[in-house]
Write a protein that holds these residues in place. Structure first.
Motif, PDB file in Angstrom:
ATOM      1  N   ASP A 268       0.800  -1.217   0.000  1.00 50.97           N
ATOM      2  CA  ASP A 268       0.000   0.000   0.000  1.00 50.97           C
ATOM      3  C   ASP A 268       0.836   1.272   0.000  1.00 50.97           C
ATOM      4  N   THR A 269       2.063   1.207   0.502  1.00 56.15           N
ATOM      5  CA  THR A 269       2.897   2.412   0.549  1.00 56.15           C
ATOM      6  C   THR A 269       4.242   2.249  -0.156  1.00 56.15           C
ATOM      7  N   ARG A 270       4.661   0.999  -0.432  1.00 56.12           N
ATOM      8  CA  ARG A 270       5.957   0.768  -1.093  1.00 56.12           C
ATOM      9  C   ARG A 270       5.802  -0.311  -2.161  1.00 56.12           C
ATOM     10  N   ALA A 271       4.790  -0.167  -2.980  1.00 50.39           N
ATOM     11  CA  ALA A 271       4.477  -1.197  -3.974  1.00 50.39           C
ATOM     12  C   ALA A 271       5.637  -1.412  -4.937  1.00 50.39           C
TER      13      ALA A 271
ATOM     14  N   TYR B 198       7.699   4.299 -13.175  1.00 51.31           N
ATOM     15  CA  TYR B 198       8.305   4.959 -12.021  1.00 51.31           C
ATOM     16  C   TYR B 198       8.288   4.044 -10.802  1.00 51.31           C
ATOM     17  N   VAL B 199       9.131   4.373  -9.837  1.00 51.85           N
ATOM     18  CA  VAL B 199       9.208   3.609  -8.590  1.00 51.85           C
ATOM     19  C   VAL B 199       8.931   4.557  -7.428  1.00 51.85           C
ATOM     20  N   VAL B 200       8.526   3.968  -6.308  1.00 52.04           N
ATOM     21  CA  VAL B 200       8.166   4.766  -5.136  1.00 52.04           C
ATOM     22  C   VAL B 200       9.419   5.212  -4.402  1.00 52.04           C
TER      23      VAL B 200
ATOM     24  N   VAL C 125       3.409  12.350  -2.327  1.00 53.92           N
ATOM     25  CA  VAL C 125       3.778  11.155  -3.082  1.00 53.92           C
ATOM     26  C   VAL C 125       4.961  11.517  -3.965  1.00 53.92           C
ATOM     27  N   SER C 126       6.055  10.789  -3.823  1.00 49.25           N
ATOM     28  CA  SER C 126       7.264  11.062  -4.600  1.00 49.25           C
ATOM     29  C   SER C 126       7.671   9.812  -5.369  1.00 49.25           C
ATOM     30  N   LEU C 127       7.772   9.948  -6.685  1.00 46.44           N
ATOM     31  CA  LEU C 127       8.127   8.831  -7.565  1.00 46.44           C
ATOM     32  C   LEU C 127       9.329   9.211  -8.416  1.00 46.44           C
ATOM     33  N   ARG C 128      10.138   8.209  -8.778  1.00 45.47           N
ATOM     34  CA  ARG C 128      11.309   8.441  -9.612  1.00 45.47           C
ATOM     35  C   ARG C 128      11.341   7.443 -10.762  1.00 45.47           C
TER      36      ARG C 128
END
Length: 525
Positions: free
Chosen positions: A199-202, A208-210, A218-221
């Motif tokens: 739910d928070t680190r799928a 993109y990744v969490v 919410v920050s994605l890279r």
């Protein structure tokens, strides 16, 4: 200063399923004004409201608002995805085929892997689909599209081939669901070893990744191993909780964020006069506000009272007073220029206060008081409620308006009498099943309408552009209007505003889901 305000029919922004925003119109497409080169490490910061019922989620078994789709799709992808012109195209899948009304065949892309190294193959997709179907929380299950709940089995035909079999003729609707949250597939290894982390680190296979995931940020890279990484030019995406109103405007003006959504009409009018920004707006399939009465309890168990409510609202006046003239009156579930729209409903719902008073008088229901609740996360609904309260008061219906944080637990589950004012959040048959399907969370006071579901049923197994789909929806639309089971009010365009110095490309938005297509833009260097 130069005004840049483009309104287009085929595009809209990252949206909230339980919320609609303020004002605008419709028309063609718009590109960003930024002329810089793409920065491969550039991070797009989006200011938006992140206060949703139940919070925000990455796990498809826990999510029950469509607003989760943007980050879910960015991290895990969806098997299919919605396009700017209203269609559906492959995303994580390579192709799809409607074999018959109860069967959909998928072919997956070759060599795709999750970021933990496990294969994104037919077995993984089968496991993911069945997990979402079988392990959904009660609110999630209630929010899932009807076609997905009809999924009987997923058959693996080969390493990249699957056949999805349904218990009902809803293959066309299933295609739409696979482009939504139901088409999200999480890593089977994570699902087996650490499901609490999903739910928070799928762990997904998307672009993109969490990096960080919490209720207000919410920050994605970038995922460099994504199969189509070259087409996604953003180095990252961040969603920053930004309250609608002056705070949102100030965040954009200060450079804290590069783009904002859910802008009020007042802020929009100021920003569109500033040539540093591009302002866009659109009306889409989901962008309506409607009143849903509890038809199983007084006063709305009486058809005369419902009809009085329906024709006691001046939609043109509502547009002018609550939206400064920039929304569109909603006579039914579809915008007036949509092929599913039935123009016959206009005569039925036309404003007629004298007839509304007569209906109430004949029913012995003069001076009726009822609760009209709405989601507190949407500031615009307060203005809408006040206008409706004034209009209905003139015919003898007294609406006591009240914002509620969680409509499900505070209004729907207790089966309270009265009515709720909510935004549209679905398309296709689900526009109807959410209100009229037996067991649906929004079939208020337990009153389903099987006749409506029978009318739309033929559309379920057909391709979305088949003319028979429009015929079925138009029949249902007329039935709903004649009985005043749901009272649509307005179609509300949503606004996106972005910095021309920071955002480049040609930003496009999926018409059906209201979501930004992130591969159509970039951050400039």
């Amino acid at each position: 200063m130069r005004t840049s305000r483009t309104k287009w029919w085929t595009s809209v922004l990252v949206a909230l399923v339980l919320v609609a925003a303020a004002c605008g119109g419709s028309g063609g497409t718009s590109g960003a004004d930024g002329g810089g080169e793409p920065d491969p490490d550039g991070v797009l910061r989006i200011g938006t409201a992140l206060e949703f019922p139940g919070g925000i989620h990455l796990d498809p078994t826990q999510s029950y608002v469509n607003a989760d789709l943007p980050w879910m799709q960015l991290v895990m992808g969806t098997l299919l995805r919605n396009t700017a012109d209203g269609g559906v195209e492959p995303m994580m899948a390579e192709s799809y085929e409607i074999v018959d009304p109860q069967t959909v065949r998928l072919t997956l892309r070759e060599g795709v892997t999750f970021t933990d190294g496990s294969a994104y193959d037919a077995e993984a997709v089968r496991a993911g689909l069945l997990r979402t179907r079988d392990e959904a929380s009660p609110p999630t299950m209630a929010s899932q599209q009807a076609a997905f709940r009809a999924l009987r089995d997923v058959v693996v035909d080969g390493p990249r081939e699957l056949t999805l079999r349904l218990d009902a003729p809803l293959a066309g609707e299933l295609v739409n669901a696979l482009a939504d949250r139901e088409g999200v597939i999480v890593s089977p290894e994570q699902a087996a070893s650490a499901p609490e982390d999903i739910d928070t680190r799928a762990i997904g296979a998307g672009p993109y990744v969490v990096e960080e995931f919490r209720e207000d940020f919410v920050s994605l890279r970038r995922n460099p191993d994504f199969f189509d990484a070259d087409s996604w030019q953003l180095g990252g995406v961040e969603f920053v909780a930004t309250p609608t109103g002056p705070t949102m405007q100030n965040a954009l003006l200060s450079g804290e964020v590069d783009m904002v959504i859910r802008v009020t009409d007042q802020q929009m009018n100021e920003l569109e006069r500033d040539d540093r920004f591009t302002v866009t707006s659109a009306v889409t399939d989901r962008g309506y506000i409607a009143i849903v009465p509890c038809t199983g309890k007084p006063p709305f168990d009486d058809e005369a009272v419902r009809r009085a409510l329906q024709i006691g609202i001046d939609r043109e006046g509502l547009v002018d007073l609550a939206f400064d003239g920039s929304a569109e009156p909603a006579h039914g579930f579809w915008p007036a220029d949509h092929p599913h729209y039935n123009p016959a409903v206009e005569d039925i719902v036309t404003y007629d206060p004298d007839e509304a008073r007569r209906l109430l008088e004949d029913a012995g229901a003069t001076d009726v008081t009822f609760d009209l609740v709405y989601p507190s996360a949407t500031a615009a609904y307060g203005r809408v409620g006040e206008v409706i309260q004034s209009q209905l008061g003139e015919i003898g219906l007294n609406a006591e308006i009240a914002p509620i944080r969680d409509l499900v637990s505070e209004f729907i589950e207790p089966q309270r009498a009265g009515a709720m004012m909510i935004p549209g959040s679905r398309t296709g048959i689900d526009k109807y099943s959410r209100f009229f399907q037996e067991g649906s969370v929004q079939a208020l006071c337990g009153r389903s309408r099987p006749e409506v579901m029978e009318a739309v049923a033929p559309a379920g197994g057909l391709a979305p552009d088949d003319p028979a789909v429009s015929e079925a929806f138009q029949e249902a639309e007329l039935m709903i209007a004649e009985n005043a089971w749901v009272v649509p009010l307005v179609y509300v365009p949503q606004f996106a505003v972005w910095s021309n110095d920071r955002v480049g490309g040609d930003p496009q938005f999926a018409r059906a889901t209201n979501d930004l297509l992130f591969d159509t833009l970039y951050v400039t260097g």
